[in-house]
Design a protein around this motif. Sequence first.
Motif, PDB file in Angstrom:
ATOM      1  N   ARG A  89     -12.551  -0.689  -8.767  1.00  0.00           N
ATOM      2  CA  ARG A  89     -11.143  -0.950  -8.435  1.00  0.00           C
ATOM      3  C   ARG A  89     -10.514   0.151  -7.580  1.00  0.00           C
ATOM      4  N   LEU A  90     -11.090   1.329  -7.593  1.00  0.00           N
ATOM      5  CA  LEU A  90     -10.490   2.455  -6.868  1.00  0.00           C
ATOM      6  C   LEU A  90     -10.331   2.209  -5.364  1.00  0.00           C
ATOM      7  N   PRO A  91     -11.367   1.750  -4.650  1.00  0.00           N
ATOM      8  CA  PRO A  91     -11.174   1.534  -3.211  1.00  0.00           C
ATOM      9  C   PRO A  91     -10.091   0.493  -2.903  1.00  0.00           C
ATOM     10  N   GLN A  92     -10.048  -0.552  -3.706  1.00  0.00           N
ATOM     11  CA  GLN A  92      -9.017  -1.581  -3.510  1.00  0.00           C
ATOM     12  C   GLN A  92      -7.629  -0.997  -3.769  1.00  0.00           C
ATOM     13  N   MET A  93      -7.522  -0.179  -4.800  1.00  0.00           N
ATOM     14  CA  MET A  93      -6.244   0.447  -5.123  1.00  0.00           C
ATOM     15  C   MET A  93      -5.822   1.392  -4.009  1.00  0.00           C
ATOM     16  N   ASP A  94      -6.761   2.173  -3.504  1.00  0.00           N
ATOM     17  CA  ASP A  94      -6.454   3.090  -2.408  1.00  0.00           C
ATOM     18  C   ASP A  94      -5.989   2.321  -1.174  1.00  0.00           C
ATOM     19  N   ALA A  95      -6.668   1.229  -0.857  1.00  0.00           N
ATOM     20  CA  ALA A  95      -6.296   0.420   0.310  1.00  0.00           C
ATOM     21  C   ALA A  95      -4.921  -0.207   0.111  1.00  0.00           C
ATOM     22  N   GLN A  96      -4.660  -0.699  -1.089  1.00  0.00           N
ATOM     23  CA  GLN A  96      -3.368  -1.309  -1.389  1.00  0.00           C
ATOM     24  C   GLN A  96      -2.248  -0.280  -1.277  1.00  0.00           C
ATOM     25  N   ALA A  97      -2.474   0.909  -1.790  1.00  0.00           N
ATOM     26  CA  ALA A  97      -1.464   1.967  -1.709  1.00  0.00           C
ATOM     27  C   ALA A  97      -1.248   2.396  -0.261  1.00  0.00           C
ATOM     28  N   ALA A  98      -2.331   2.509   0.516  1.00  0.00           N
ATOM     29  CA  ALA A  98      -2.202   2.893   1.925  1.00  0.00           C
ATOM     30  C   ALA A  98      -1.424   1.838   2.708  1.00  0.00           C
ATOM     31  N   GLU A  99      -1.704   0.583   2.423  1.00  0.00           N
ATOM     32  CA  GLU A  99      -0.984  -0.505   3.094  1.00  0.00           C
ATOM     33  C   GLU A  99       0.499  -0.481   2.725  1.00  0.00           C
ATOM     34  N   SER A 100       0.788  -0.240   1.466  1.00  0.00           N
ATOM     35  CA  SER A 100       2.180  -0.147   1.019  1.00  0.00           C
ATOM     36  C   SER A 100       2.888   1.024   1.702  1.00  0.00           C
ATOM     37  N   ASN A 101       2.217   2.166   1.755  1.00  0.00           N
ATOM     38  CA  ASN A 101       2.803   3.340   2.407  1.00  0.00           C
ATOM     39  C   ASN A 101       3.041   3.096   3.892  1.00  0.00           C
ATOM     40  N   ALA A 102       2.124   2.386   4.534  1.00  0.00           N
ATOM     41  CA  ALA A 102       2.297   2.062   5.952  1.00  0.00           C
ATOM     42  C   ALA A 102       3.506   1.143   6.136  1.00  0.00           C
ATOM     43  N   GLY A 103       3.709   0.218   5.203  1.00  0.00           N
ATOM     44  CA  GLY A 103       4.881  -0.657   5.265  1.00  0.00           C
ATOM     45  C   GLY A 103       6.174   0.130   5.131  1.00  0.00           C
ATOM     46  N   VAL A 104       6.171   1.099   4.250  1.00  0.00           N
ATOM     47  CA  VAL A 104       7.352   1.960   4.079  1.00  0.00           C
ATOM     48  C   VAL A 104       7.610   2.747   5.360  1.00  0.00           C
ATOM     49  N   GLU A 105       6.557   3.279   5.947  1.00  0.00           N
ATOM     50  CA  GLU A 105       6.716   4.038   7.187  1.00  0.00           C
ATOM     51  C   GLU A 105       7.244   3.158   8.319  1.00  0.00           C
ATOM     52  N   ARG A 106       6.720   1.927   8.418  1.00  0.00           N
ATOM     53  CA  ARG A 106       7.213   0.998   9.453  1.00  0.00           C
ATOM     54  C   ARG A 106       8.692   0.690   9.225  1.00  0.00           C
ATOM     55  N   PHE A 107       9.031   0.429   7.962  1.00  0.00           N
ATOM     56  CA  PHE A 107      10.431   0.127   7.643  1.00  0.00           C
ATOM     57  C   PHE A 107      11.321   1.320   7.999  1.00  0.00           C
ATOM     58  N   ASN A 108      10.906   2.499   7.595  1.00  0.00           N
ATOM     59  CA  ASN A 108      11.709   3.695   7.864  1.00  0.00           C
ATOM     60  C   ASN A 108      11.893   3.921   9.359  1.00  0.00           C
ATOM     61  N   ALA A 109      10.828   3.731  10.130  1.00  0.00           N
ATOM     62  CA  ALA A 109      10.909   3.949  11.572  1.00  0.00           C
ATOM     63  C   ALA A 109      11.837   2.940  12.244  1.00  0.00           C
ATOM     64  N   LYS A 110      11.811   1.733  11.752  1.00  0.00           N
ATOM     65  CA  LYS A 110      12.569   0.665  12.394  1.00  0.00           C
ATOM     66  C   LYS A 110      13.972   0.489  11.815  1.00  0.00           C
ATOM     67  N   CYS A 111      14.136   0.754  10.523  1.00  0.00           N
ATOM     68  CA  CYS A 111      15.363   0.320   9.853  1.00  0.00           C
ATOM     69  C   CYS A 111      16.150   1.414   9.128  1.00  0.00           C
ATOM     70  N   ALA A 112      15.481   2.388   8.583  1.00  0.00           N
ATOM     71  CA  ALA A 112      16.170   3.377   7.742  1.00  0.00           C
ATOM     72  C   ALA A 112      17.199   4.152   8.556  1.00  0.00           C
ATOM     73  N   GLY A 113      18.366   4.304   7.970  1.00  0.00           N
ATOM     74  CA  GLY A 113      19.419   5.082   8.605  1.00  0.00           C
ATOM     75  C   GLY A 113      20.131   4.361   9.729  1.00  0.00           C
ATOM     76  N   ARG A 114      19.757   3.117   9.980  1.00  0.00           N
ATOM     77  CA  ARG A 114      20.406   2.359  11.045  1.00  0.00           C
ATOM     78  C   ARG A 114      21.745   1.822  10.547  1.00  0.00           C
TER      79      ARG A 114
END
Length: 128
Positions: A89-114
């Motif tokens: 389960r570890l690789p899947q968990m790592d991939a899921q967390a990385a994908e979630s973090n990338a989504g947060v980064e995309r949101f922050n770059a595009k939307c946060a503080g706007r």
Amino acid sequence: PKGARSKGPVMTREQLRVCVSEQTAVDKATYDVDRAQAVLAADRARVEQLGKEIETRKPQVDRNSEASVDSFNALIDMHKTWVDTFNARLPQMDAQAAESNAGVERFNAKCAGRVYSDRDMDAVRAGS
């Protein structure tokens, strides 16, 4: 608030709609990661508990008793199964967390503080 100064242009309703949608996706991904991490933590606890049980029972195994040895070996096999499941389960968990973090980064770059209009936010939330 009235009289507040904004940084940058006010988002269009369409930009706001995209950001609200992305925020919803980020929230769901974060929730899913949290749930997966809770399952992983429970699995880790089970692995550790079985490991402790093995250490406790090891000196008590009667090597002259087939039943005693078989029972201990079954415990070892169960521990191995839990370890293998956890490790798988570890690789899947790592991939899921990385994908979630990338989504947060995309949101922050595009939307946060706007800056956005409260009226537009109400309209977007109402489905307009």
